[in-house]
Design an enzyme around this catalytic site. Structure first.
Site, PDB file in Angstrom:
ATOM      1  CD  GLU A   1      58.622  35.180  31.757  1.00 34.92           C
ATOM      2  OE1 GLU A   1      58.302  34.094  32.254  1.00 34.92           O
ATOM      3  OE2 GLU A   1      57.800  35.928  31.196  1.00 34.92           O
TER       4      GLU A   1
ATOM      5  CD  GLU B   1      57.917  35.478  26.674  1.00 35.98           C
ATOM      6  OE1 GLU B   1      56.842  35.268  27.266  1.00 35.98           O
ATOM      7  OE2 GLU B   1      58.961  34.847  26.899  1.00 35.98           O
TER       8      GLU B   1
HETATM    9  C1  BG6 Z   1      56.002  33.718  29.697  1.00 35.72           C
HETATM   10  C2  BG6 Z   1      56.956  32.628  29.299  1.00 35.72           C
HETATM   11  O1  BG6 Z   1      55.977  33.812  31.072  1.00 35.72           O
HETATM   12  O2  BG6 Z   1      54.653  33.554  29.401  1.00 35.72           O
HETATM   13  C3  BG6 Z   1      56.503  31.793  28.123  1.00 35.72           C
HETATM   14  O3  BG6 Z   1      58.235  33.151  29.037  1.00 35.72           O
HETATM   15  C4  BG6 Z   1      55.027  31.519  28.247  1.00 35.72           C
HETATM   16  O4  BG6 Z   1      57.294  30.639  28.076  1.00 35.72           O
HETATM   17  C5  BG6 Z   1      54.277  32.841  28.236  1.00 35.72           C
HETATM   18  O5  BG6 Z   1      54.535  30.659  27.280  1.00 35.72           O
HETATM   19  C6  BG6 Z   1      52.776  32.731  28.223  1.00 35.72           C
HETATM   20  O6  BG6 Z   1      52.328  31.926  29.269  1.00 35.72           O
HETATM   21  P1  BG6 Z   1      51.377  30.687  29.014  1.00 35.72           P
HETATM   22  O7  BG6 Z   1      51.228  30.048  30.333  1.00 35.72           O
HETATM   23  O8  BG6 Z   1      50.121  31.225  28.481  1.00 35.72           O
HETATM   24  O9  BG6 Z   1      52.089  29.825  28.027  1.00 35.72           O
END
Ligand code: BG6
Length: 489
Positions: free
Chosen positions: A175, A387
């Site tokens: 990111e 993701e």
């Molecule tokens: C992404 C990141 O932005 O979102 C992850 O790359 C992160 O590391 C994921 O865990 C989800 O966000 P959160 O705050 O729910 O863990």
């Protein structure tokens, strides 16, 4: 209505959110090791000194360090083809600028990759998923210093060489665009290792949202990261021409809130700034004109661009575009509108969408929209969703089962959207869901914000024995992979 046989199905984690063992076998501290746990109503804080009485969730996380064999066996049982994970930079160079690499850290990842190979799973490795060694933050102010480019390259060269026959797919920075989004100080600290000296000197916890940032420093450090990323791509291809190296963008999918042309224009500008700026630098190898205009309008001194940098960016373009996709939101020039919650970025709430327990709007169609926009912008470039997922509260029944139908519903709709993308001949090559095994949330530092197909017995008060349990979604994802996405019931 199915995905190609060679489609890369799998899941994604980050070292700092799952490994634990934060000082084991010579590992040094990295940025997330300085963040305390939080919750929806008690935001996460940063404490730049380790306090023995405080709870730092990354220190033990879900103890993947000692459970990796069991976990990878479970991933294989779901039928995964690919496992996205990061190498924790601080395990390899504990002080960031060490003469030699830490052999025990290298050995750990050898073991992990061997275990993947044993199960026919291809690793997809992120070089830096927020894990900038803390010593680099203290000594160099992260990527604000140009010297950090060399430290990163030394680390990249070490792992590319060591794993050249074990890992084919690599991502440079997770990111990379979050530092210039609304996240302000936390985006700078997570993404760039940059922190204001006053925050660094604090002996009291600081709310992540209160960390100070300075856009001149942000764009300087980001430029250094672009150069480091491009040099790493070049180096990777020299070490093994078969390597496929991608960038990684936190995709902020945006729609105009109204048909007011001013909202349409604001949306276009936001999309350019939040997504296309970093995407274009890494895919096309040059700064787009709209960001140069932005620099001029905002008085950014671009003397950080040194002679030779333009050539480096051109020569180090990526082989694939990868991104995270969680939600979308709306853009408007109106001020009194309901806000949508989100990860590092916020916007106006969309009245047509429902939201997760944490208020993130669920928009599966937005994933198809994003894939179409990306392929139109970068024709022919392989795309991967690295993701996607939903954080939710899970309930363990007395018999140990976990009926997470909400999670299945979420994935069903997103996979349908990707199936439509494949039908449209969009070159989507893989999908790794976020947090396929419960882990520590990056934004809030919680355990109870669960993303996994696999439940981990670990809680926000530090209790739990780290045992693993399969949720209903585990068996559902297994069936989806087995049927190449044909059976989503
Ligand atoms: C992404 C990141 O932005 O979102 C992850 O790359 C992160 O590391 C994921 O865990 C989800 O966000 P959160 O705050 O729910 O863990």
């Amino acid at each position: 209505m199915r995905f190609p046989d060679n489609f890369l199905w799998g899941g994604a984690v980050a070292a700092n959110q799952c490994e634990g063992a934060y000082l084991t076998d010579g590992k040094g501290l990295c940025v997330p090791d300085m963040l305390l746990g939080g919750s929806v109503d008690k935001p996460r804080t940063f404490l730049p000194k380790t306090d023995e009485n405080a709870f730092y969730p990354s220190h033990e996380a879900i103890d993947f360090y000692h459970h990796y064999k069991e976990d990878i066996t479970l991933f294989a049982e779901m039928g995964w083809k690919v496992f996205r994970l990061s190498i924790n930079w601080g395990r390899i160079f504990p002080n960031g600028d060490d003469e030699t690499a830490n052999e025990a850290g290298l050995q750990f990842y050898d073991n992990v990759f061997d275990e993947c190979k044993k199960h026919g799973i291809e690793p997809l490795v992120t070089l830096c998923h927020y894990e900038i060694p803390w010593a680099i933050v203290e000594k160099y102010n992260g990527f604000y210093s140009r010297e950090t480019i060399d430290l990163f390259l030394k680390y990249a060269k070490t792992v590319f060489t060591r794993y050249k026959d074990k890992v084919k797919y690599w991502l440079t920075f997770n990111e990379i665009n979050i530092c210039c989004m609304d996240a302000g100080g936390i985006g700078n600290l997570y993404g760039l290792g940059v922190i204001d000296p006053a925050d660094l000197a604090s002996d009291k916890p600081i709310l992540l949202s209160d960390l100070k940032s300075d856009i001149q420093k942000t764009f300087t450090a980001l430029h250094h990261e672009f150069v480091a990323s491009a040099l790493a791509v070049k180096l990777a291809h020299e070490i093994n021409p078969d390597f496929m190296v991608g960038n990684m963008i936190a995709h902020e999918t945006v729609y105009p809130l109204t048909p007011n042309p001013a909202d349409i224009m604001a949306t276009l500008d936001r999309d350019n700034y939040a997504n296309n700026f970093c995407g274009d630098v890494q895919v096309r190898g040059e700064y787009p004109q709209f960001i140069l205009n932005y620099f001029k309008d905002n008085g950014i001194d671009t003397s950080f661009m040194k002679p030779g940098d333009a050539e480096i960016l051109k020569e180090g373009t990526v082989d694939m575009y990868t991104f995270s996709y969680y939600q979308s939101h709306c853009i408007t020039i109106k001020e009194d509108v309901e806000e949508a919650k989100g990860n590092m970025s916020t916007g106006a709430a969309n009245p047509y969408l429902k939201a997760t327990d944490w208020g993130w709007q669920i928009d599966a169609k937005g994933l198809l929209y994003t894939l179409q926009m990306l392929t139109d912008r970068y024709p022919g470039l392989p795309l991967m969703v690295v993701e996607n997922g939903m954080g939710a509260f899970d309930k363990v029944e007395e018999d140990g089962s976990i009926h997470d139908t909400y999670r299945i519903d979420f994935f069903r709709e997103h996979i349908k959207a990707m199936r439509e993308a494949v039908n449209r001949k969009i070159p989507l090559i893989g999908y790794t869901t976020w947090g396929p095994i419960d882990l520590v949330s990056a934004g809030t530092g919680e355990y109870r914000k669960r993303y996994g197909f696999i439940y981990v017995d670990r809680h926000d008060d530090g209790s739990g024995d780290f045992s693993r349990k399969k949720k209903d979604s585990f068996f559902w994802y297994q069936k989806v992979i087995r049927t190449h996405g044909e059976d989503l019931d």
